[in-house]
Design a protein around this motif. Structure first.
Motif, PDB file in Angstrom:
ATOM      1  N   ARG A 133      61.997  10.982  27.661  1.00 25.21           N
ATOM      2  CA  ARG A 133      61.598  12.087  26.775  1.00 25.21           C
ATOM      3  C   ARG A 133      62.057  13.429  27.336  1.00 25.21           C
ATOM      4  O   ARG A 133      62.486  14.312  26.577  1.00 25.21           O
ATOM      5  CB  ARG A 133      60.086  12.078  26.591  1.00 25.21           C
ATOM      6  CG  ARG A 133      59.605  10.987  25.699  1.00 25.21           C
ATOM      7  CD  ARG A 133      58.121  11.060  25.501  1.00 25.21           C
ATOM      8  NE  ARG A 133      57.673   9.938  24.688  1.00 25.21           N
ATOM      9  CZ  ARG A 133      56.425   9.658  24.455  1.00 25.21           C
ATOM     10  NH1 ARG A 133      55.467  10.407  24.968  1.00 25.21           N
ATOM     11  NH2 ARG A 133      56.092   8.627  23.710  1.00 25.21           N
ATOM     12  N   ASP A 134      61.953  13.585  28.650  1.00 25.99           N
ATOM     13  CA  ASP A 134      62.416  14.831  29.262  1.00 25.99           C
ATOM     14  C   ASP A 134      63.917  15.001  29.101  1.00 25.99           C
ATOM     15  O   ASP A 134      64.398  16.118  28.886  1.00 25.99           O
ATOM     16  CB  ASP A 134      62.037  14.866  30.744  1.00 25.99           C
ATOM     17  CG  ASP A 134      60.533  15.009  30.948  1.00 25.99           C
ATOM     18  OD1 ASP A 134      59.839  15.443  30.001  1.00 25.99           O
ATOM     19  OD2 ASP A 134      60.056  14.678  32.046  1.00 25.99           O
ATOM     20  N   MET A 135      64.660  13.905  29.211  1.00 27.85           N
ATOM     21  CA  MET A 135      66.106  13.974  29.000  1.00 27.85           C
ATOM     22  C   MET A 135      66.419  14.398  27.564  1.00 27.85           C
ATOM     23  O   MET A 135      67.297  15.228  27.328  1.00 27.85           O
ATOM     24  CB  MET A 135      66.769  12.622  29.290  1.00 27.85           C
ATOM     25  CG  MET A 135      66.873  12.290  30.749  1.00 27.85           C
ATOM     26  SD  MET A 135      68.025  13.344  31.621  1.00 27.85           S
ATOM     27  CE  MET A 135      69.564  12.778  30.938  1.00 27.85           C
ATOM     28  N   MET A 136      65.701  13.827  26.606  1.00 26.85           N
ATOM     29  CA  MET A 136      65.930  14.187  25.208  1.00 26.85           C
ATOM     30  C   MET A 136      65.583  15.656  24.966  1.00 26.85           C
ATOM     31  O   MET A 136      66.298  16.369  24.263  1.00 26.85           O
ATOM     32  CB  MET A 136      65.102  13.289  24.277  1.00 26.85           C
ATOM     33  CG  MET A 136      65.538  11.850  24.250  1.00 26.85           C
ATOM     34  SD  MET A 136      67.200  11.640  23.594  1.00 26.85           S
ATOM     35  CE  MET A 136      68.087  11.211  25.082  1.00 26.85           C
ATOM     36  N   GLU A 137      64.487  16.094  25.568  1.00 29.82           N
ATOM     37  CA  GLU A 137      64.103  17.494  25.422  1.00 29.82           C
ATOM     38  C   GLU A 137      65.150  18.404  26.060  1.00 29.82           C
ATOM     39  O   GLU A 137      65.482  19.462  25.517  1.00 29.82           O
ATOM     40  CB  GLU A 137      62.741  17.713  26.089  1.00 29.82           C
ATOM     41  CG  GLU A 137      62.210  19.121  25.960  1.00 29.82           C
ATOM     42  CD  GLU A 137      60.865  19.257  26.624  1.00 29.82           C
ATOM     43  OE1 GLU A 137      60.647  20.284  27.278  1.00 29.82           O
ATOM     44  OE2 GLU A 137      60.033  18.328  26.491  1.00 29.82           O
ATOM     45  N   PHE A 138      65.668  17.978  27.199  1.00 31.01           N
ATOM     46  CA  PHE A 138      66.700  18.749  27.886  1.00 31.01           C
ATOM     47  C   PHE A 138      67.971  18.820  27.044  1.00 31.01           C
ATOM     48  O   PHE A 138      68.618  19.860  26.961  1.00 31.01           O
ATOM     49  CB  PHE A 138      66.985  18.117  29.241  1.00 31.01           C
ATOM     50  CG  PHE A 138      67.857  18.948  30.137  1.00 31.01           C
ATOM     51  CD1 PHE A 138      67.381  20.127  30.681  1.00 31.01           C
ATOM     52  CD2 PHE A 138      69.132  18.536  30.444  1.00 31.01           C
ATOM     53  CE1 PHE A 138      68.176  20.888  31.508  1.00 31.01           C
ATOM     54  CE2 PHE A 138      69.939  19.285  31.272  1.00 31.01           C
ATOM     55  CZ  PHE A 138      69.461  20.468  31.812  1.00 31.01           C
ATOM     56  N   GLN A 139      68.330  17.707  26.393  1.00 30.31           N
ATOM     57  CA  GLN A 139      69.511  17.702  25.535  1.00 30.31           C
ATOM     58  C   GLN A 139      69.310  18.573  24.298  1.00 30.31           C
ATOM     59  O   GLN A 139      70.268  19.142  23.767  1.00 30.31           O
ATOM     60  CB  GLN A 139      69.861  16.275  25.122  1.00 30.31           C
ATOM     61  CG  GLN A 139      70.471  15.461  26.217  1.00 30.31           C
ATOM     62  CD  GLN A 139      70.790  14.047  25.759  1.00 30.31           C
ATOM     63  OE1 GLN A 139      70.483  13.663  24.639  1.00 30.31           O
ATOM     64  NE2 GLN A 139      71.410  13.276  26.629  1.00 30.31           N
ATOM     65  N   ASP A 140      68.068  18.662  23.829  1.00 30.92           N
ATOM     66  CA  ASP A 140      67.793  19.488  22.654  1.00 30.92           C
ATOM     67  C   ASP A 140      68.100  20.959  22.898  1.00 30.92           C
ATOM     68  O   ASP A 140      68.325  21.713  21.948  1.00 30.92           O
ATOM     69  CB  ASP A 140      66.336  19.338  22.224  1.00 30.92           C
ATOM     70  CG  ASP A 140      66.088  18.006  21.552  1.00 30.92           C
ATOM     71  OD1 ASP A 140      67.076  17.354  21.145  1.00 30.92           O
ATOM     72  OD2 ASP A 140      64.913  17.603  21.441  1.00 30.92           O
ATOM     73  N   ILE A 141      68.104  21.354  24.166  1.00 27.43           N
ATOM     74  CA  ILE A 141      68.448  22.744  24.478  1.00 27.43           C
ATOM     75  C   ILE A 141      69.868  23.037  23.998  1.00 27.43           C
ATOM     76  O   ILE A 141      70.168  24.116  23.495  1.00 27.43           O
ATOM     77  CB  ILE A 141      68.321  22.996  25.997  1.00 27.43           C
ATOM     78  CG1 ILE A 141      66.855  22.907  26.417  1.00 27.43           C
ATOM     79  CG2 ILE A 141      68.890  24.343  26.390  1.00 27.43           C
ATOM     80  CD1 ILE A 141      66.648  22.951  27.917  1.00 27.43           C
ATOM     81  N   PHE A 142      70.763  22.041  24.123  1.00 27.14           N
ATOM     82  CA  PHE A 142      72.167  22.244  23.793  1.00 27.14           C
ATOM     83  C   PHE A 142      72.480  22.042  22.317  1.00 27.14           C
ATOM     84  O   PHE A 142      73.486  22.530  21.829  1.00 27.14           O
ATOM     85  CB  PHE A 142      73.050  21.288  24.620  1.00 27.14           C
ATOM     86  CG  PHE A 142      72.961  21.544  26.083  1.00 27.14           C
ATOM     87  CD1 PHE A 142      73.572  22.645  26.644  1.00 27.14           C
ATOM     88  CD2 PHE A 142      72.263  20.685  26.900  1.00 27.14           C
ATOM     89  CE1 PHE A 142      73.499  22.889  27.998  1.00 27.14           C
ATOM     90  CE2 PHE A 142      72.181  20.920  28.254  1.00 27.14           C
ATOM     91  CZ  PHE A 142      72.799  22.023  28.808  1.00 27.14           C
TER      92      PHE A 142
END
Length: 81
Positions: free
Chosen positions: A47-56
């Motif tokens: 989930r943190d990875m997905m949230e991190f990708q959402d930044i981009f």
């Protein structure tokens, strides 16, 4: 003739069998709990990875240094089992 002294070994055998069954079930549940705890940690990292990708996604800017450091610290922390 059946006496109390004859019954004591049978009672001890019964108690030991029940204890063995209980121990086996407790070990099985402990293994299941460990699997769930590890899965939960992996799910949080995902989930943190997905949230991190959402930044981009949909943005022309880049993540700030403190966002990257916070994400890195969260992933590197050991699982709390």
């Amino acid at each position: 003739m059946f006496t109390l002294l004859d019954a004591i070994p049978w009672i001890a055998i019964l108690v030991s069998l029940l204890a063995a069954i209980y121990a086996r079930d407790a070990a099985r549940e402990a293994k299941r709990a460990n699997r769930l705890a590890l899965q939960s940690r992996k799910e949080q990292i995902f989930r943190d990875m997905m949230e991190f990708q959402d930044i981009f996604r949909g943005m022309a800017n880049y993540p700030l240094a403190h966002q990257i450091d916070a994400f890195r610290r969260q992933i590197e922390t050991p699982s709390r089992l």
